[in-house]
Write a protein that holds these residues in place. Structure first.
Motif, PDB file in Angstrom:
ATOM      1  N   LEU A 157     -39.773 -36.683   4.806  1.00 28.81           N
ATOM      2  CA  LEU A 157     -40.223 -35.514   5.552  1.00 28.81           C
ATOM      3  C   LEU A 157     -41.727 -35.680   5.701  1.00 28.81           C
ATOM      4  N   VAL A 158     -42.216 -35.690   6.938  1.00 32.74           N
ATOM      5  CA  VAL A 158     -43.632 -35.864   7.234  1.00 32.74           C
ATOM      6  C   VAL A 158     -44.061 -34.696   8.111  1.00 32.74           C
ATOM      7  N   CYS A 159     -45.064 -33.962   7.664  1.00 40.38           N
ATOM      8  CA  CYS A 159     -45.559 -32.808   8.421  1.00 40.38           C
ATOM      9  C   CYS A 159     -46.808 -33.216   9.185  1.00 40.38           C
ATOM     10  N   VAL A 160     -46.727 -33.147  10.516  1.00 42.38           N
ATOM     11  CA  VAL A 160     -47.820 -33.534  11.400  1.00 42.38           C
ATOM     12  C   VAL A 160     -48.050 -32.414  12.402  1.00 42.38           C
ATOM     13  N   ASN A 161     -49.293 -32.018  12.575  1.00 40.34           N
ATOM     14  CA  ASN A 161     -49.649 -30.989  13.548  1.00 40.34           C
ATOM     15  C   ASN A 161     -49.329 -31.488  14.954  1.00 40.34           C
ATOM     16  N   ARG A 162     -48.546 -30.721  15.692  1.00 42.30           N
ATOM     17  CA  ARG A 162     -48.162 -31.116  17.051  1.00 42.30           C
ATOM     18  C   ARG A 162     -49.354 -31.237  17.999  1.00 42.30           C
ATOM     19  N   ALA A 163     -50.436 -30.528  17.709  1.00 36.06           N
ATOM     20  CA  ALA A 163     -51.597 -30.499  18.598  1.00 36.06           C
ATOM     21  C   ALA A 163     -52.469 -31.758  18.487  1.00 36.06           C
ATOM     22  N   THR A 164     -52.212 -32.606  17.497  1.00 34.50           N
ATOM     23  CA  THR A 164     -53.026 -33.818  17.328  1.00 34.50           C
ATOM     24  C   THR A 164     -52.527 -34.936  18.238  1.00 34.50           C
ATOM     25  N   GLY A 165     -53.390 -35.914  18.483  1.00 32.07           N
ATOM     26  CA  GLY A 165     -52.983 -37.091  19.241  1.00 32.07           C
ATOM     27  C   GLY A 165     -51.895 -37.864  18.528  1.00 32.07           C
ATOM     28  N   THR A 166     -51.957 -37.867  17.198  1.00 39.04           N
ATOM     29  CA  THR A 166     -50.925 -38.543  16.409  1.00 39.04           C
ATOM     30  C   THR A 166     -49.586 -37.831  16.581  1.00 39.04           C
ATOM     31  N   GLY A 167     -49.614 -36.500  16.518  1.00 39.57           N
ATOM     32  CA  GLY A 167     -48.384 -35.724  16.729  1.00 39.57           C
ATOM     33  C   GLY A 167     -47.779 -35.991  18.091  1.00 39.57           C
ATOM     34  N   ALA A 168     -48.619 -36.046  19.120  1.00 43.98           N
ATOM     35  CA  ALA A 168     -48.136 -36.329  20.477  1.00 43.98           C
ATOM     36  C   ALA A 168     -47.541 -37.729  20.569  1.00 43.98           C
ATOM     37  N   ALA A 169     -48.189 -38.704  19.928  1.00 47.83           N
ATOM     38  CA  ALA A 169     -47.685 -40.080  19.952  1.00 47.83           C
ATOM     39  C   ALA A 169     -46.319 -40.174  19.274  1.00 47.83           C
ATOM     40  N   ILE A 170     -46.166 -39.494  18.156  1.00 46.72           N
ATOM     41  CA  ILE A 170     -44.875 -39.506  17.457  1.00 46.72           C
ATOM     42  C   ILE A 170     -43.808 -38.834  18.307  1.00 46.72           C
ATOM     43  N   ARG A 171     -44.158 -37.706  18.907  1.00 46.43           N
ATOM     44  CA  ARG A 171     -43.205 -36.997  19.766  1.00 46.43           C
ATOM     45  C   ARG A 171     -42.784 -37.875  20.947  1.00 46.43           C
ATOM     46  N   ASP A 172     -43.749 -38.590  21.557  1.00 45.06           N
ATOM     47  CA  ASP A 172     -43.460 -39.394  22.744  1.00 45.06           C
ATOM     48  C   ASP A 172     -42.671 -40.665  22.443  1.00 45.06           C
ATOM     49  N   THR A 173     -42.954 -41.309  21.307  1.00 46.55           N
ATOM     50  CA  THR A 173     -42.314 -42.594  21.012  1.00 46.55           C
ATOM     51  C   THR A 173     -41.223 -42.507  19.952  1.00 46.55           C
ATOM     52  N   GLY A 174     -41.310 -41.497  19.080  1.00 48.62           N
ATOM     53  CA  GLY A 174     -40.352 -41.377  17.988  1.00 48.62           C
ATOM     54  C   GLY A 174     -40.580 -42.373  16.864  1.00 48.62           C
ATOM     55  N   ARG A 175     -41.718 -43.070  16.883  1.00 46.66           N
ATOM     56  CA  ARG A 175     -42.001 -44.101  15.870  1.00 46.66           C
ATOM     57  C   ARG A 175     -43.348 -43.857  15.216  1.00 46.66           C
ATOM     58  N   PHE A 176     -43.410 -44.167  13.917  1.00 44.40           N
ATOM     59  CA  PHE A 176     -44.669 -44.044  13.191  1.00 44.40           C
ATOM     60  C   PHE A 176     -44.573 -44.771  11.863  1.00 44.40           C
ATOM     61  N   ASN A 177     -45.729 -45.015  11.254  1.00 44.07           N
ATOM     62  CA  ASN A 177     -45.808 -45.609   9.922  1.00 44.07           C
ATOM     63  C   ASN A 177     -46.399 -44.600   8.952  1.00 44.07           C
ATOM     64  N   VAL A 178     -45.943 -44.653   7.710  1.00 46.69           N
ATOM     65  CA  VAL A 178     -46.518 -43.874   6.622  1.00 46.69           C
ATOM     66  C   VAL A 178     -47.107 -44.886   5.642  1.00 46.69           C
ATOM     67  N   ASN A 179     -48.440 -44.934   5.574  1.00 46.59           N
ATOM     68  CA  ASN A 179     -49.161 -45.867   4.708  1.00 46.59           C
ATOM     69  C   ASN A 179     -49.567 -45.149   3.426  1.00 46.59           C
ATOM     70  N   LEU A 180     -49.023 -45.564   2.296  1.00 49.20           N
ATOM     71  CA  LEU A 180     -49.389 -44.999   0.998  1.00 49.20           C
ATOM     72  C   LEU A 180     -50.684 -45.669   0.548  1.00 49.20           C
TER      73      LEU A 180
END
Length: 125
Positions: free
Chosen positions: A53-76
């Motif tokens: 579960l990853v919480c990302v603000n929809r208003a950020t560029g990162t949130g938009a990128a995730i919404r548009d592509t459905g892909r992302f990395n979580v770097n610990l």
């Protein structure tokens, strides 16, 4: 890519109180830009199937990128990457692609940017 439940549990055992940088790509295929934010709102949901579960603000560029592509990395992040976490949190006014000026950013098989010094990186859809 399939992850077995034992490997997922082992990775999550290293995850308590973690600081992560969530990275994604935005824009059209030919001109994709890297996006990223610092996040502490990341947790394990299930080992079967492996889910975060990853919480990302929809208003950020990162949130938009995730919404548009459905892909992302979580770097610990490891302790030495503390300044990088602050940069991705917006300290110093750095935004967008400028955030990636520090750190050893690679490109994974899907074109996403994992951090080479991260303790681990989850590639997510």
């Amino acid at each position: 890519m399939s992850v077995d439940p034992a490997s997922f549990r082992s990775a999550m055992a290293r995850f308590p109180g973690a600081v992560t940088v969530i990275t994604a790509l935005s824009g059209p295929e030919a001109g994709r830009e890297r996006r990223g934010i610092t996040a502490t709102a990341v947790c394990s949901v299930s080992a079967e199937p492996p889910s975060l579960l990853v919480c990302v603000n929809r208003a950020t560029g990162t949130g938009a990128a995730i919404r548009d592509t459905g892909r992302f990395n979580v770097n610990l992040l490891a302790k030495p990457d503390g300044l990088l976490a602050l940069q991705f949190a917006g300290q110093g006014g750095v935004t967008g692609e400028e955030k990636f000026a520090e750190g050893d950013w690679q490109e994974d098989s899907r074109g996403l940017p994992p951090l080479a010094s991260a303790l681990l990186c989850f590639s997510c859809e």
